[in-house]
Design a protein around this motif. Structure first.
Motif, PDB file in Angstrom:
ATOM      1  N   SER A  46       0.822  -1.125  -0.147  1.00 51.23           N
ATOM      2  CA  SER A  46       0.004   0.029  -0.029  1.00 51.23           C
ATOM      3  C   SER A  46       0.838   1.178   0.044  1.00 51.23           C
ATOM      4  CB  SER A  46      -0.962  -0.007   1.259  1.00 51.23           C
ATOM      5  OG  SER A  46      -0.349   0.011   2.354  1.00 51.23           O
TER       6      SER A  46
ATOM      7  N   GLN B 108       0.027   0.660  -6.674  1.00 52.66           N
ATOM      8  CA  GLN B 108      -1.252   0.797  -6.017  1.00 52.66           C
ATOM      9  C   GLN B 108      -1.890   2.388  -5.979  1.00 52.66           C
ATOM     10  OE1 GLN B 108      -2.546  -2.156  -4.675  1.00 52.66           O
ATOM     11  NE2 GLN B 108      -0.844  -2.729  -6.112  1.00 52.66           N
TER      12      GLN B 108
ATOM     13  N   GLY C 292      -3.440   5.882  -7.553  1.00 55.33           N
ATOM     14  CA  GLY C 292      -4.047   5.996  -8.932  1.00 55.33           C
ATOM     15  C   GLY C 292      -4.131   7.559  -9.140  1.00 55.33           C
TER      16      GLY C 292
ATOM     17  N   ARG D 258      -9.098   2.344  -9.488  1.00 57.65           N
ATOM     18  CA  ARG D 258      -8.246   3.231  -8.783  1.00 57.65           C
ATOM     19  C   ARG D 258      -7.760   4.558  -9.147  1.00 57.65           C
ATOM     20  NH1 ARG D 258      -1.949   1.739 -10.344  1.00 57.65           N
ATOM     21  NH2 ARG D 258      -2.632   1.341 -12.664  1.00 57.65           N
TER      22      ARG D 258
END
Length: 326
Positions: free
Chosen positions: A214, A219, A221, A264
């Motif tokens: 994370s 991950q 966007g 995302r």
């Protein structure tokens, strides 16, 4: 005399940097140097790095006051490197004990410009070995010969800079395109394979690569994801015609992958991403795009044809595939 320089860029990595540096302690040697580039961290990363000054021989710490991104952080480390060879490690990964000495032995023994190896992908407690897509191991080869064929996974589909060791005398070939915050490895690996003289693959899997972390760019966007297009514009620039089908296939597969995980993105950013993607696809030779898309899974072909409805029809009978490599 320094044999190996290890460049470790890190930004806000307080959760993982201690693991990374501990693994370097288990690889330390009097002729190795470790160049950690703290890329504008605002968490406890800097303090944790300082805790290792007495434990990690050869540690040098460089700090960027403000973040410049992975590509430029690596370049900062490269500029400070003095070793005969260079390798990279991301600050949220770790190395197996003794791995760096094995890398040095491999390139010393083979005498080539660079050596690529395998790695271990980590997701939680899961460990999976990912092999570099090169069948012939331990032999000196021409890097250009490892780019094709277009529709088979090859070494330009394995862009990870940390999965190898490189002669520092390669100079500018080792520098990453400045200002890219994602996909910086893509033009880098293409240029390396197009312009270096010799390379080899070896069966070493000593890098433990944390996936799905994370906060990592894979991950996140935000608009830095648009640098994907900047990266591939560099790949296509001055590319020899013989390699165009491979580069187009590479780009289209990754574009489809990004679109598949487009949730995302904010709606506005997704619209920008799709618009730029469609423009770039239309700028490529249509017959090469059609051939590349027709050899992908039915789902990916549908994704790309939805983005660019005016693509030429597929020249092949479609065969459904359950899995598509990116």
């Amino acid at each position: 005399m320094i044999t190996l320089s290890v460049v470790v860029p890190i930004r806000d990595g307080e959760r993982f940097i201690a693991d990374a540096l501990t693994s370097l302690c288990r690889n330390a040697r009097h002729d190795f140097e470790f160049i950690v580039v703290n890329d504008g961290s605002v968490d406890a990363t800097g303090d944790i790095i300082d805790d290792f000054r007495a434990d990690l021989p050869g540690l040098t710490v460089l700090r960027n006051p403000a973040p410049v991104g992975l590509a430029d952080a690596r370049n900062t480390g490269l500029s400070a490197a003095s070793g005969r060879y260079v390798t990279f490690m991301d600050g949220d990964d770790w190395l197996a004990p003794g791995y760096l000495a094995q890398l040095v032995d491999a390139i010393d023994g083979l005498g080539c410009d660079f050596v690529r190896g395998d790695h271990v992908q980590v997701e939680g407690r899961k460990r999976v070995v990912h092999r570099a897509p090169l069948a012939r191991r331990g032999a000196v080869l021409n890097p250009r010969d490892a780019i094709l064929p277009a529709n088979v996974r090859t070494m330009v589909d394995y862009p990870y800079a940390w999965a190898g060791i490189y002669r520092r005398s390669l100079g500018d070939l080792l520098h990453f395109p400045g200002s890219l915050h994602t996909a910086e490895d893509r033009p880098w690996i293409w240029r390396l394979h197009r312009e270096a003289a010799t390379f080899a693959g070896v069966s070493l899997a000593g890098v433990f690569y944390r996936r799905m972390v994370s906060g990592s760019l894979t991950q996140v966007g935000d608009e830095r994801q648009l640098h994907f297009f900047d990266a591939f514009e560099l790949v296509f620039k001055d590319l020899e015609p013989e390699f165009m089908p491979k580069a187009v296939r590479n780009f289209c597969a990754l574009l489809a992958h990004h679109l598949e995980i487009g949730d995302r993105f904010t709606p506005a950013l997704r619209a920008r991403f799709e618009d730029r993607g469609a423009q770039m696809v239309r700028s490529l030779p249509p017959e090469i795009v059609s051939e590349a898309v027709s050899r992908m899974s039915v789902e990916r072909e549908a994704t790309l044809r939805g983005l660019v409805p005016d693509l030429p029809p597929s020249p092949h009978v479609r065969v459904r595939r359950d899995r598509e490599d990116t």
